[in-house]
Motif scaffolding. Sequence first.
Motif, short mmCIF file in Angstrom:
data_model
loop_
_atom_site.label_atom_id
_atom_site.label_comp_id
_atom_site.label_asym_id
_atom_site.label_seq_id
_atom_site.Cartn_x
_atom_site.Cartn_y
_atom_site.Cartn_z
N LEU A 125 0.74 -1.20 -0.03
CA LEU A 125 -0.14 -0.07 0.00
C LEU A 125 0.98 1.19 0.19
CD1 LEU A 125 -2.73 1.02 0.11
CD2 LEU A 125 -2.76 1.13 2.61
N GLU A 126 2.06 1.09 0.45
CA GLU A 126 2.70 2.36 0.66
C GLU A 126 3.30 2.70 -0.78
OE1 GLU A 126 3.16 -0.31 2.70
OE2 GLU A 126 2.30 0.78 4.44
N GLU A 127 3.81 1.51 -1.47
CA GLU A 127 4.31 1.84 -2.76
C GLU A 127 3.32 2.40 -3.56
OE1 GLU A 127 6.40 -0.65 -6.65
OE2 GLU A 127 5.61 -1.75 -4.97
N GLU A 128 1.81 1.90 -3.53
CA GLU A 128 0.85 2.48 -4.22
C GLU A 128 0.57 4.02 -4.10
OE1 GLU A 128 -3.91 1.47 -4.96
OE2 GLU A 128 -2.80 -0.01 -3.82
N THR A 129 0.73 4.23 -2.80
CA THR A 129 0.47 5.77 -2.43
C THR A 129 1.51 6.45 -3.17
OG1 THR A 129 1.17 5.49 -0.15
CG2 THR A 129 -1.04 5.24 -0.44
N ARG A 130 2.62 5.84 -2.77
CA ARG A 130 4.02 6.77 -3.36
C ARG A 130 3.76 7.13 -4.94
NH1 ARG A 130 7.41 3.46 -2.05
NH2 ARG A 130 7.79 2.68 -3.93
N ILE A 131 3.08 6.21 -5.78
CA ILE A 131 2.99 6.15 -7.05
C ILE A 131 2.18 7.27 -7.28
CG2 ILE A 131 1.84 5.11 -9.27
CD1 ILE A 131 3.39 2.53 -8.19
N TYR A 132 0.83 7.37 -6.73
CA TYR A 132 -0.14 8.44 -6.84
C TYR A 132 0.58 9.70 -6.74
CZ TYR A 132 -3.61 4.62 -6.63
OH TYR A 132 -4.22 3.44 -6.92
N ARG A 133 1.28 10.05 -5.71
CA ARG A 133 1.99 11.24 -5.40
C ARG A 133 2.95 11.42 -6.60
NH1 ARG A 133 1.38 13.10 -0.17
NH2 ARG A 133 0.42 11.37 1.39
N ASP A 134 3.76 10.61 -7.13
CA ASP A 134 4.57 10.69 -8.37
C ASP A 134 3.90 11.12 -9.51
OD1 ASP A 134 6.61 10.12 -6.71
OD2 ASP A 134 7.01 8.19 -7.43
N TRP A 135 2.49 10.42 -9.75
CA TRP A 135 1.69 10.71 -10.82
C TRP A 135 1.29 12.36 -10.75
CZ3 TRP A 135 -1.30 5.66 -11.25
CH2 TRP A 135 -0.59 4.55 -11.90
N ALA A 136 1.01 12.55 -9.65
CA ALA A 136 0.26 14.01 -9.51
C ALA A 136 1.16 14.99 -9.68
CB ALA A 136 -0.40 13.91 -8.04
N ARG A 137 2.50 14.61 -9.01
CA ARG A 137 3.52 15.84 -8.98
C ARG A 137 4.04 15.95 -10.47
NH1 ARG A 137 6.97 13.09 -6.28
NH2 ARG A 137 5.96 13.54 -4.36
N GLY A 138 4.31 14.87 -11.38
CA GLY A 138 4.62 14.86 -12.56
C GLY A 138 3.52 15.30 -13.65
N LYS A 139 2.43 15.21 -13.04
CA LYS A 139 1.10 15.21 -14.18
C LYS A 139 1.01 14.15 -15.13
CE LYS A 139 0.62 20.48 -13.46
NZ LYS A 139 -0.33 20.31 -12.43
#
Length: 368
Positions: A125-139
């Motif tokens: 779950l930690e990896e999944e939430t990190r990916i969402y943050r990366d996706w949002a940051r990099g649009k």
Amino acid sequence: MSKRSGGAQQAESAAAKRGSRVGLKDIAAELGISQSAVSLAINDKPGVSEETKRNVKEAAIRLGWVPTYAAQALGSSKTMTVGFAPMRPRNDFQDESFMLHFMAGAQTSLSRKGYGLLYRPCLSLEEETRIYRDWARGKRVDAVILVDLRTEDPRPALLRELGLPAVLAGGPDPDNIVPSLSIDDSRVMEMVLTHLNLLGHSRIAYLSGDASLDYCLSRAKAFEEFTARRGLGLLWIEYTGFDPNQAVEITQRLLGEEEPPTAFIFENETLAAASIRMITEIKVRQSAAGAPSRSYPYNMPATVSFEDSFICEKSYPSITAVHRDAGEYGAKVANLLLKVLRGEQVSGNRRILPPQLIVRESTRIASP
């Protein structure tokens, strides 16, 4: 022989001379309108009539125009990409046919509107939430599809915080942050247990998936309520973590009890098939040794899977299973997300596709 307009021939000729694809300029030349009007029509923007939009889109198809998504993204701040990052082992999709069909259905709907599906499996779950943050940051993506709602799930609130639109396959989201679309299996456990009970089974084992998943807990609760209401005998609820080896070990242990289960319910078809293989080996050996029991396959316990696939059809005995159209489900979830992306008001939970119990040999082989 059909005749094409001079504009179409000129557009194709001009594109050919440039050695490049047909562009908006070529469509504009074909129709005798401005390039800005073509751009508005192609992107369904206000400022041009519905007739102009229709004519532009027909001309685009006729001329073989293909959108350049990089240019679209620069012009509209869209990536034309939907993110999908389920928490699963990276090799899990080799066996999980439901999710493969779900993804195929989602991509079918998304591609009609020019969107692609970015698949990124996660191990935690930690990896999944990190990916969402990366996706949002990099649009990187325009929106996200969520699956496998958990108890006190942090993902809906996180996606709202990140400003990433999302829909949930399953649910509903108890905080109503993310709209959801779930298969109507509210009574599916009762349907399975009623079938087994009518066949005379009162000692039933439920080998569930993951105790942190909302739908596994919901089914376990329904199992307990039904069996208490009917006053059934010995019962078992075991969690496998979706690991076939774990399912086999639990099944073998339960069969070794003084009064073993006469029926097993498995969370998916891979757990069921792996366990049936082990049970078959035991029962064949017992039959060959002249054990005081009915011969194989009549001495097999009844088996039901909560997921259906070709595995259930081709196993022996073939496995009774709860059938859902995973492809249609994925398509409908994607269509709901497209509504969100268009800015339509979408909220709450919708239930679709009532499941069916497909009865096969594993619960209907009669005594010889």
